[in-house]
Design an enzyme around this catalytic site. Structure first.
Site, PDB file in Angstrom:
ATOM      1  CB  CYS A   2      25.332  71.718  65.868  1.00 13.45           C
ATOM      2  SG  CYS A   2      26.763  71.118  66.737  1.00 13.45           S
ATOM      3  NE  ARG A  27      23.250  73.430  60.525  1.00 10.64           N
ATOM      4  CZ  ARG A  27      23.516  74.564  59.903  1.00 10.64           C
ATOM      5  NH1 ARG A  27      23.012  74.793  58.726  1.00 10.64           N
ATOM      6  NH2 ARG A  27      24.283  75.464  60.461  1.00 10.64           N
ATOM      7  CD1 TRP A  74      30.892  67.432  62.444  1.00  2.00           C
ATOM      8  CD2 TRP A  74      31.916  68.971  63.686  1.00  2.00           C
ATOM      9  NE1 TRP A  74      32.198  67.516  62.023  1.00  2.00           N
ATOM     10  CE2 TRP A  74      32.844  68.443  62.767  1.00  2.00           C
ATOM     11  CE3 TRP A  74      32.352  69.940  64.586  1.00  2.00           C
ATOM     12  CZ2 TRP A  74      34.183  68.872  62.707  1.00  2.00           C
ATOM     13  CZ3 TRP A  74      33.676  70.369  64.531  1.00  2.00           C
ATOM     14  CH2 TRP A  74      34.565  69.831  63.601  1.00  2.00           C
ATOM     15  CG  ASN A 100      25.881  75.373  65.668  1.00  2.00           C
ATOM     16  OD1 ASN A 100      27.035  74.941  65.722  1.00  2.00           O
ATOM     17  ND2 ASN A 100      25.351  75.856  64.556  1.00  2.00           N
ATOM     18  N   GLY A 101      28.097  75.871  68.478  1.00  2.00           N
ATOM     19  CA  GLY A 101      29.153  76.871  68.687  1.00  2.00           C
ATOM     20  C   GLY A 101      30.111  76.397  69.770  1.00  2.00           C
ATOM     21  CD  GLU A 485      36.312  70.810  44.643  1.00  2.00           C
ATOM     22  OE1 GLU A 485      37.032  71.312  45.521  1.00  2.00           O
ATOM     23  OE2 GLU A 485      35.162  70.403  44.874  1.00  2.00           O
ATOM     24  CE  LYS A 489      33.965  67.512  46.761  1.00  2.00           C
ATOM     25  NZ  LYS A 489      34.209  68.908  46.815  1.00  2.00           N
ATOM     26  CD  GLU A 492      35.284  67.393  50.742  1.00  3.03           C
ATOM     27  OE1 GLU A 492      35.031  68.388  51.416  1.00  3.03           O
ATOM     28  OE2 GLU A 492      34.854  67.253  49.577  1.00  3.03           O
ATOM     29  CG  HIS A 508      59.829  71.148  41.668  1.00  5.36           C
ATOM     30  ND1 HIS A 508      61.170  71.315  41.395  1.00  5.36           N
ATOM     31  CD2 HIS A 508      59.155  71.787  40.686  1.00  5.36           C
ATOM     32  CE1 HIS A 508      61.291  72.044  40.300  1.00  5.36           C
ATOM     33  NE2 HIS A 508      60.091  72.336  39.849  1.00  5.36           N
ATOM     34  CE  LYS A 607      26.769  71.436  51.634  1.00  4.22           C
ATOM     35  NZ  LYS A 607      27.747  71.112  50.595  1.00  4.22           N
TER      36      LYS A 607
HETATM   37  C1  G6P Z   1      33.249  72.446  54.712  1.00  2.00           C
HETATM   38  C2  G6P Z   1      32.517  71.647  53.650  1.00  2.00           C
HETATM   39  C3  G6P Z   1      33.149  71.915  52.283  1.00  2.00           C
HETATM   40  C4  G6P Z   1      33.136  73.404  51.996  1.00  2.00           C
HETATM   41  C5  G6P Z   1      33.819  74.208  53.105  1.00  2.00           C
HETATM   42  C6  G6P Z   1      33.574  75.694  52.937  1.00  2.00           C
HETATM   43  O1  G6P Z   1      34.533  71.953  54.864  1.00  2.00           O
HETATM   44  O2  G6P Z   1      32.558  70.272  53.955  1.00  2.00           O
HETATM   45  O3  G6P Z   1      32.405  71.241  51.294  1.00  2.00           O
HETATM   46  O4  G6P Z   1      33.781  73.642  50.788  1.00  2.00           O
HETATM   47  O5  G6P Z   1      33.276  73.844  54.370  1.00  2.00           O
HETATM   48  O6  G6P Z   1      32.198  75.929  53.117  1.00  2.00           O
HETATM   49  P1  G6P Z   1      31.401  77.141  52.522  1.00  2.00           P
HETATM   50  O7  G6P Z   1      29.995  76.910  52.975  1.00  2.00           O
HETATM   51  O8  G6P Z   1      31.987  78.374  53.164  1.00  2.00           O
HETATM   52  O9  G6P Z   1      31.561  77.156  51.063  1.00  2.00           O
END
Ligand code: G6P
Length: 612
Positions: A2, A27, A74, A100-101, A485, A489, A492, A508, A607
């Site tokens: 948000c 956001r 969001w 937001n929250g 990772e 990626k 996502e 396994h 984000k």
């Molecule tokens: C969200 C984002 C990710 C990020 C994660 C942790 O899921 O989409 O890209 O890695 O939060 O966020 P931070 O700001 O704590 O690194």
């Protein structure tokens, strides 16, 4: 999660709010809305979709106002639709609220208010705040908005960044913060309340970071910070140092691609002024006064979420190898709830790009309450985690706007490498190993630059596989977290199912998935696990899996084992994640583009995850 903006001043509030919302759209981007005060009444416009769509309807309205608020959502409670979009209003449209929250006790408050005749329009938890203010105002018509908000805050439970206005105390914005970021912008004759300073940097660079449990009142003539009981507090003004071009696309089609290509600089910036190439040592100013406690640590616990957690896994390998201190890596969300045993001589490192992730913040608080030294590795300057931890290191990657984290990951790993070296100097790290490490770190930005030149080759791989429905990523040692990772990626931003595994674990379970349709991405660098990974490649080939390999320049043997080989420059084994992660970032980027996905704002994600 948000984006929030409130404005009071002399300029056109609508333009300021819409520009700010576009900046903060990363956001949250499922719905958006604004409310402005015109001739003593609120005009509210809100809808499902992006800010640009809201802007179209607002342009038709010819609104004029110098005071208002706006929100990008969001969704937590209630689907993303026009009605659930913020702002929310009370029964008569005299109070407007953005939030937001999560208001955890909204259900019981709503029932109570309904029994008093309040009619609710949305399914959100937020709407209850507007009605609660209306109800308290009815009981105390002589009180002003800030007094009433202070009473209201005593009744709600949960987390919030709130921005509130009322017609009966017009020309005033009241904000409150608990668990969600809230920043005041202090301009000349104009004041802002935002969840992200990037929304207002063309108007002012002077900001006040509200602390949890603080309120603030903005009027046309000034601002004041208060505690939750509405008592005035002193506030410190900070200055934003980054520039507008750092938060714009700068000719790239997407923020994600821009941020991938920024990595030579962002990695360099994360080392700038910190490494002494003569004494082969590192000075991380933010933690140097706590060095003794770090060195006496019985163990280091790293807590983080998402990509930051993957950086933490690389950190585990680095710290154990170079500093010889035992390390455990935890998902912050698990750590905070499983009643962890934390000793006062433990050190807990929390890693967060945004510095606002709710679970990571809670893990930091939990560790602090148990007496451990809590160290933050954070990107966003002035963020909550940066301010609440005992000490910390900024990664200085610059603003990261693409929802999928890229340059923050490599900068986090670079900082963890420096931390390992800084501690290793005192824990008996061999001088030759120190020299090799420092020399290698110095060359990394250049090697990253060379790795980025592989972009066209990687795009060709993407063109071959973008219609696949599953992907497997395998790596070992330092490159096991890179495999995780890489898979994250891809998931996502392209919505392809992908899993990362330590290569040896393949037999396994995941091996059962392999057939002629399954692309398997191996990280097979010529390191201590190379020959083992080669065996795993053979096992995949034997089952007709389609092999893509990230290998070293000069490795010719690998050519006959894989359908595609991406060859990256050679560096020392512990720093390979800084190079191997880059082709995987680019691969997911190109696949997502080919699948017409919204790369910078993937569905359902945000984000900065400020709710649990
Ligand atoms: C969200 C984002 C990710 C990020 C994660 C942790 O899921 O989409 O890209 O890695 O939060 O966020 P931070 O700001 O704590 O690194």
């Amino acid at each position: 999660m948000c984006g929030i903006i409130g404005y009071i001043g002399k300029k056109n509030a609508i333009d300021i709010i819409l520009t700010g919302l576009k900046r903060m759209e990363y956001r949250g981007y499922d719905s958006t809305g604004i409310a402005v005060l015109q001739n003593g009444e609120f005009t509210v416009r809100k809808r499902r979709g992006k800010v640009a769509e809201l802007e179209e309807i607002i342009n038709l309205d010819h609104l004029v106002s110098t005071c208002g608020l706006g929100h990008t959502r969001w969704a937590t409670h209630g689907q993303p639709n026009d009605i659930n979009a913020h702002p929310h209003i009370d029964t008569n449209g005299e109070v407007v609220v953005i939030h937001n929250g999560i208001i955890e006790n909204y259900d019981s408050l709503k029932r109570d208010l309904k029994s008093k005749g309040h009619v609710f329009r949305s399914e959100t938890d937020t709407e209850v705040v507007a009605h609660l203010i209306e109800s308290i105002h009815k009981d105390h018509p002589d009180r002003n908005l800030d007094e009433i908000v202070a009473i209201m805050l005593g009744e709600i439970v949960g987390t919030y960044g709130l921005v509130i206005m009322a017609t009966w105390d017009a020309d005033k914005i009241v904000v409150a913060r608990k668990g969600s970021p809230m920043i005041l912008g202090i301009g000349e004759g104009e004041y802002f309340a935002v969840s992200d300073a990037s929304a207002i940097i063309e108007h002012t660079r002077d900001v006040v970071y509200l602390n949890d449990g603080e309120m603030a009142v903005l009027t046309r003539t000034g601002y004041s910070v208060r505690d939750m009981k509405n008592k005035a507090l002193d506030a410190e003004i900070d200055r934003i140092t980054y520039d507008l071009d750092q938060i714009e696309k700068g000719g790239f089609p997407h923020f994600m691609l821009k941020e991938i290509f920024e990595q030579p600089e962002s990695i360099f910036n994360s080392m700038r002024g910190r490494i002494d190439y003569e004494t082969l040592s590192v000075r991380l100013g933010g933690i140097s006064t706590h060095l003794g406690r770090l060195l006496r640590a019985r163990r280091i616990i790293i807590a983080a979420c998402g990509t930051s957690w993957h950086a933490g896994l690389v950190g585990e390998y680095l710290l154990e190898e170079y500093a010889k201190i035992p390390v455990e890596v935890e998902y912050a969300s698990e750590f905070r709830y499983r009643q962890p045993i934390i000793y006062p001589d433990d050190v807990v490192i929390v890693i967060s790009q945004s510095g606002e992730t709710a679970d990571t913040l809670a893990a930091a608080r939990e560790a602090k309450s148990k007496g451990a030294l809590v160290v933050g590795i954070v990107n966003v300057v002035g963020s909550t985690i940066a301010r609440e931890t005992d000490c910390g290191v900024y990664i200085h990657a610059g603003p990261e706007i693409g929802v999928a984290s890229t340059k923050a990951f490599t900068a986090q790993v670079t900082v963890l490498a420096q931390l390992a070296l800084m501690l290793g100097v005192y824990t008996g790290l061999d001088i030759n190993k120190r020299r090799a490490f420092v020399d290698a770190l110095k060359t990394i930005p250049d090697l990253v630059r060379r790795t980025l030149e592989l972009n066209p080759e990687i795009e060709a791989v993407a063109r071959t596989f973008y219609q696949s429905t599953n992907f497997l990523y395998l790596g070992r040692g330092y490159n096991f977290p890179v495999a995780l990772e890489g898979a994250l990626k891809l998931k996502e931003i392209s919505y392809i199912h992908a899993e990362g595994y330590p290569a040896a674990e393949m037999k396994h379970g995941p091996i059962a998935l392999i057939d002629e349709n399954m692309p398997v991405v191996f990280v097979a660098i010529q390191d201590s696990t190379y020959h083992k990974v080669i065996s795993n490649i053979e096992e995949v080939r034997a089952r007709k899996g389609r092999v893509i390999v990230i290998a070293n320049e000069g490795d010719e043997y690998i050519d006959k084992l894989a359908e595609f080989v991406i060859k990256i420059p050679v560096t020392i084994e512990p720093l390979t994640p800084l190079l191997t992660s880059i082709p995987l970032q680019l691969l997911s980027y190109h696949i997502a583009v080919l699948r017409n996905c919204n790369v910078d704002q993937p569905r359902n994600l945000a984000k900065s995850v400020t709710v649990e």
